[in-house]
Enzyme design. Sequence first.
Site, mmCIF file in Angstrom:
data_model
loop_
_atom_site.group_PDB
_atom_site.id
_atom_site.type_symbol
_atom_site.label_atom_id
_atom_site.label_comp_id
_atom_site.label_asym_id
_atom_site.label_seq_id
_atom_site.Cartn_x
_atom_site.Cartn_y
_atom_site.Cartn_z
ATOM 1 N N CYS A 33 0.809 -1.231 0.000
ATOM 2 C CA CYS A 33 0.000 0.000 0.000
ATOM 3 C C CYS A 33 0.840 1.278 0.000
ATOM 4 C CB CYS A 33 -1.012 -0.004 1.136
ATOM 5 S SG CYS A 33 -0.326 -0.331 2.758
ATOM 6 N N ASP A 58 -8.695 5.017 -2.693
ATOM 7 C CA ASP A 58 -7.738 3.985 -2.315
ATOM 8 C C ASP A 58 -7.298 3.249 -3.574
ATOM 9 O OD1 ASP A 58 -6.413 1.638 -1.492
ATOM 10 O OD2 ASP A 58 -7.359 1.773 0.482
ATOM 11 N N HIS A 106 -1.790 2.169 7.226
ATOM 12 C CA HIS A 106 -2.269 2.138 5.849
ATOM 13 C C HIS A 106 -2.058 3.541 5.301
ATOM 14 C CE1 HIS A 106 -4.113 0.638 2.325
ATOM 15 N NE2 HIS A 106 -5.289 1.224 2.463
#
Length: 350
Positions: A183, A227, A210
């Site tokens: 990520c 995202d 994250h």
Amino acid sequence: MPASREDEIARALRDAIEALEPITRGQKVAFERRLRGGIAQCASYEDEMAIASAMSVIPIERLKLEGHTASMTIAGDEGADVESVESAESRMERLSARDAELLALLRWFKEEFFSWVDKPPCEHCGGSEMTSIGVEVNALTAEEREGEAGRVELYRCGACVKTTRFPRYNSAIKLLETRRGRCGEWANAFTLCARAMGFRARWCLDWTDHVWTEVYSESQRRWLHCDPCENVCDKPLLYECGWGKKLSYVIAFSIEGVFDVTRRYTQNMRERYRLRGEVYEPWLRKRLAELTSELRSAMLPSEIKELEVQDAVERAELDRPAVDVGESLPGRQTGSLAWRRARGELGPSS
Ligand SMILES: [Zn+2]
């Protein structure tokens, strides 16, 4: 008052304050370092070479066309002829071309450009049975240093027994070339791509490990959660309701300011405060305001005023209680099942 009595009171006061004080100087320094790191990260997206590199890999014209086509299609009625008389309601359901371009960029990034890496394939024989054998932080190659790798993961191949290095690059330019990672790499490269497409973009750091992007929608006059790992846009409760995350701090960084946007990502801010012990809330508010004015110090007064109007709109948006999303949000989709389960991100039903 006798001196000994004064000393006694001073000691009692200090004890009381220290009992309240969950924060060490070290924690504050670490927090400040993360804030500075986020600002530096966003500054790197303004680098001309970085923007040019991103523009050379993004199929800009194709994404613009894709966005234009999508914006001419009414949601839920793909065959509709929008040139015919259209009700106000159906116009509302149409995306602005610019918002549709953003969705096209997210789709392209996930489906065509970047790939997820749990364990890298063997660089010698292409084997996939890789075992983690450690992390290298000191002996980095020139290429790894140039790509700003903070550390290099080492894997041994089950077939040829040779070692494969997986550098965790931090340079967004380098990531446009390697096109892979987890990520951190995804959000890093995607935020640069969003800037290269001319979007105002924020790099959002979630303290519970994250990271994602927010992009400003000019047509909706608000920041949209994006995202890139999940190809998801505007589903800010995904982490709390979908993945079952217990968020604490979510801080958004851009060249225009630094903001605590945690409220956008939770339905229960009171619970979030309970998990936020790293720094005093008044200190955090003051520090973010200071950093924001620092970032805006070279702007024109008219630009600053416009941004302050937007800040106020966003504050009002975040102060409204989070609405029930009315749909069930999925658990995390990227990464191996084991990795997602290890992070407790499969959602409440798993
Ligand atoms: Zn091998």
